[in-house]
Design an enzyme around this catalytic site. Structure first.
Site: not given
Length: 853
Positions: A197, A230, A333, A813
């Protein structure tokens, strides 16, 4: 063979070739979870195309008279050594561009390889006919049977078609900036590695701006990890919209984000845009996680994933009756957890499993579409232990695991999921859903299908007493309503670790400003007693219409139990909205007790000497002299204009409705809020919305008392006989079903909702010569006054809880913990294990049963 040929000739007229639109059930038995891979294989009726396991095919033959069945049997092959196509010369697998399975652009899931055996079996003697046998038979027999066999084998099964349909989800859209993107000729060339960066030197989660080639770190994730924002700041300063995630670039594509469109997008000119800065897509290899992979990884780091799934411990696998796992069918689920808990309740066991033979004997000709049959099938599958067997090893040649995995063969509730989700905009998909909403949806279906006979949902049903006291006149009003779930508020200001939370927030803000790594998140600890106190404290109503004072005034409302159910469900209200109206989940730990005494919360009814508010309605919102078109008032349309007479449409404050809609709430909910608060402004309407968001009919159309309920008041072309039959099968008369369909423009789902919200009117309606009322059909008994509820002591013990992991109910989940024979058991889809440390403080739904002394 001549004898077999003669039998085939005699039944040739019953053997059909599947046509487009026929439902072919060749993956799963209609009455059990047998499949072609099960012992004994699957028998598919060559007339109805229903599938049956070896234990039920004789029953179907006896009931239907059908004799010809296609027997499909599969045995697993040994896995190929070359799983990655390395050196095989096969082309590389294409990168999926959409959340879909088995369709263009989706995931190409290679099924396990099986040896398949197919033959025709003739009942009752189970005579077998192979393809080779057919070659020796007369032409008319050979051609017809061969065509039927080929047609059945090539037809898409119902479960496959549903899987493709349900998974056909999000498609990344092409960015509107991509084709005309302007790239600066600034001489920037990006090396193949060593990226950092430009601001903070971060070496991961790096994004290259496609306009100027500058490299910055990505956004900070919700747990504090990720980047330092950034790349986002660079967009805000320059307006350059598109960025590509370095490390995800491969010959198949890359992750591209549009800051302007605030979404992941497709860039059809990506090779050209990358080449501008010296990057050759065809030579790049993936070195970073994609955004989807990162989201999963971040979720799993947030503590509750590890704690709730008990990931740090080696859990002992369990099996046997009542210890059967359920396969995850793609974010199912929530359904798995709810059904595991419900079939721990004796009422559901006795209704559906104890009577399974009677239910199957009375099942209609197509049991795949019968609610009672499919619920019984699921309940028996969970409780019998027949499918509670260890899952097969991943394959020979793989290293045996030293740790017990806990995975089971389990059951795949495809038919059940398709049936209970049919017609529902959310439960018919493979997206993640709210377990609490599904529980109420399923209870609603049980209610509809148990109008006569035992109703197991009564185990959860209770009455709520609401007492409103006008502060000006001190007169009271009492109302009662039915509920199934106690919603428990979470008072965040009552946290016992306030100083620790404040210190964690201070450290997080310091890290934000300095770019330092974020601190470990701290979870708020809320006493259960504080939640109960928040539930029971009076609520102040500032815009209450007092019938005694005939004016708006202040009132207090207290909520108590008018009855205590056999089983109490408590929902911790973890999901809320931030100040920016973005949904969020409260990260809290609550010391939920093993035993609970609610006796002090029982309502007392009208007190001696207490005066009641007069039964006078508030000022009317109707203007009979003004014609307003459409069910939606000024928002109406000619196609949906059937629920109300135009002269009775409510005149609502459009500006308030619009303000609520702009906040993202459903239009019908906004209209209800304005109507029920008497056009008294945005604040009152907003309070109504926040107080009713969890109502099962929150977004259903606003239905006014006394509106167009008589037959013939709404124009309809014709009433669907199929819809009529469906409603009549629920125990209503033909007249009642006709009335419901006429009131709802012949839309089945709306008609069923309508009929159950107008039961009192229907019970008293006159019965025509063509049918009997529901009361008569049950032996001319008088309907009981009020809803039927059980009542008893308010003392309970915890026997199950469902936990959620993730940032919202729409992702993440669910798992459930259930107490079986004094041992806590964790049900994590197909994994069923003894629980070492049940995380009772992190639950979402808690299930208590009454303690009898």
């Amino acid at each position: 063979m001549a004898e077999v040929s003669d039998v085939l000739m005699s039944v040739l007229s019953t053997i059909r070739v599947p046509r487009p639109g026929d439902r072919v059930h060749k993956d799963e038995c209609a009455l059990s979870f047998s499949s072609p891979e099960s012992e004994g294989g699957l028998y598919v009726c060559m007339n109805s195309f229903l599938g049956f396991g070896s234990q039920y095919v004789d029953r179907h033959h006896t009931r239907s008279g059908q004799r010809a069945y296609l027997h499909i049997s599969r045995t697993r092959k040994a896995p190929k050594e070359d799983d990655e196509n390395s050196g095989s010369g096969d082309p590389p697998k294409k990168k999926p561009t959409r959340l879909a399975i088995g369709i263009e652009g989706g995931f190409n899931v290679e099924q396990e390889q099986y040896e398949e055996e197919v033959k025709v079996v003739l009942f009752p003697d189970r005579q077998e006919v192979t393809s080779d046998d057919l070659a020796t038979m007369p032409d008319v027999v050979r051609e017809r049977v061969s065509l039927a066999m080929a047609g059945l084998m090539s037809a898409d099964s119902v479960s496959h078609a549903l899987q493709v349909q349900q998974w056909d989800g999000e498609v990344r859209a092409e960015s509107r900036h991509a084709v005309e993107l302007k790239q600066l000729n600034n001489g920037t060339k990006i090396p193949p590695s060593g990226w950092r960066c430009e601001v903070c030197d971060l070496q991961e989660n790096l994004w290259m701006n496609l306009s100027d080639g500058r490299v910055f770190c990505g956004r900070r994730y919700f747990d504090g990890s990720g980047g330092n924002n950034h790349a986002l700041l660079h967009f805000q300063q320059t307006g350059h919209p598109l960025a590509v995630k370095l490390g995800t670039i491969t010959p198949d594509g890359a992750d591209v984000y549009s800051y302007d469109e605030d979404d992941m997008v497709l860039d059809p000119k990506l090779p050209e845009h990358l080449s501008h800065f010296g990057i050759d897509m065809m030579t790049m290899e993936k070195t970073e996680h994609t955004m989807t992979e990162l989201e999963i990884a971040v979720n799993q780091r947030v503590g509750e994933w590890e704690v709730i799934q008990e990931s740090g411990a080696t859990l002992r696998p369990l099996s046997g009756p009542g210890l059967t796992g359920m396969k995850n069918l793609g974010n199912s689920c929530y359904l798995n957890s709810v059904m595991q808990v419900l079939f721990t309740v004796p009422d559901f066991q006795s209704k559906y499993v104890s009577n399974i033979d009677k239910i199957f004997n009375e099942a209609p000709s197509d049991p795949t579409q019968d609610f009672k049959t499919q619920v019984a099938k699921l309940g028996y599958g969970l409780l019998s232990g027949e499918y509670s067997k260890p899952a097969p090893d991943p394959g020979e040649g793989s290293e045996p695991s030293s740790e017990p995995r806990g995975d089971q063969v389990g059951i795949a509730a495809r038919m059940f999921k398709a049936l209970v989700g049919r017609g529902h905009p959310e439960f018919s998909t493979n997206r993640q859903q709210d377990a609490q909403e599904f529980l109420l949806h399923f209870i609603n279906m049980v209610e509809r299908n148990c109008r006569s006979g035992v109703n197991p949902s009564e185990a959860f049903r209770f009455l709520v007493e609401e007492r409103i006291v006008c502060q000006q006149s001190q007169k009271a009003k009492y109302t009662q309503r039915v509920d199934y779930i106690l919603q428990l508020p979470v008072p965040m200001d009552q946290a016992t670790n306030t100083e620790e939370l404040q210190e964690a927030e201070r450290r997080r803000e310091e890290a934000d400003s300095s770019g330092a790594p974020p601190p470990t998140p701290v979870r708020a600890c809320i006493p259960f007693t504080a939640c109960m106190a928040a539930l029971s404290e009076p609520e102040t109503l500032t815009d209450f219409w007092s019938s005694a004072a005939q004016a708006k005034t202040t009132a207090t409302k207290t909520t108590r139990f008018a009855s205590f159910p056999d089983h109490m469900v408590i929902q911790v209200k973890k999901f809320t909205f931030g100040q920016d109206w973005v949904p969020k989940k409260l990260d809290v730990s609550i010391d939920v007790p093993d035993t609970l005494d609610l006796t002090a919360l029982r309502g007392t009814g009208q007190q001696p000497g207490e005066e009641l508010l007069p039964e006078v309605a508030p000022p009317p919102l109707m203007t009979p002299d003004v014609e307003v078109t459409g069910i939606l008032g000024s928002h109406g349309n000619e196609e949906d204009d059937s629920l109300y007479s135009p002269l009775l449409s409510p005149v609502l404050d459009d500006s308030t409705v619009s303000q609520l809609c702009e906040m993202g709430f459903p239009l019908e909910a906004c209209r209800k809020a304005v109507y029920y608060t008497g056009n008294t402004g945005i604040d009152a309407a907003m309070n109504w919305v926040m107080g009713h968001m969890d109502d099962p009919d929150f977004s259903s159309p606003l239905v006014l008392p006394g509106t167009s309920s008589a037959p013939g008041t709404t124009p309809t072309e014709s009433i669907s006989e199929e819809h009529l039959a469906t409603i009549v099968s629920m125990g209503f008369s033909r007249d009642q079903a006709t009335r419901a369909l006429r009131a709802t423009s012949n839309v089945l789902e709306r008609a069923v909702d309508w009929i159950f919200s107008h039961l009192d009117d229907l019970e008293s309606m006159e019965v025509s010569e063509g049918g009997r009322s529901a009361a008569e059909s049950e032996g001319s008994r008088e309907p009981p006054p009020g809803p039927k509820v059980r009542d008893g002591p308010g003392k309970y013990e915890l026997f199950a809880f469902i936990s959620h992991m993730g940032t919202s109910t729409m992702c993440g989940h669910y798992v459930c913990h259930i107490k079986k024979d004094q041992q806590w058991v964790i049900f994590n889809d197909q994994k069923v294990c003894a629980s070492e440390k049940p995380p009772k403080d992190l639950g979402y739904l808690y299930f208590y049963r009454r303690v009898t002394e």
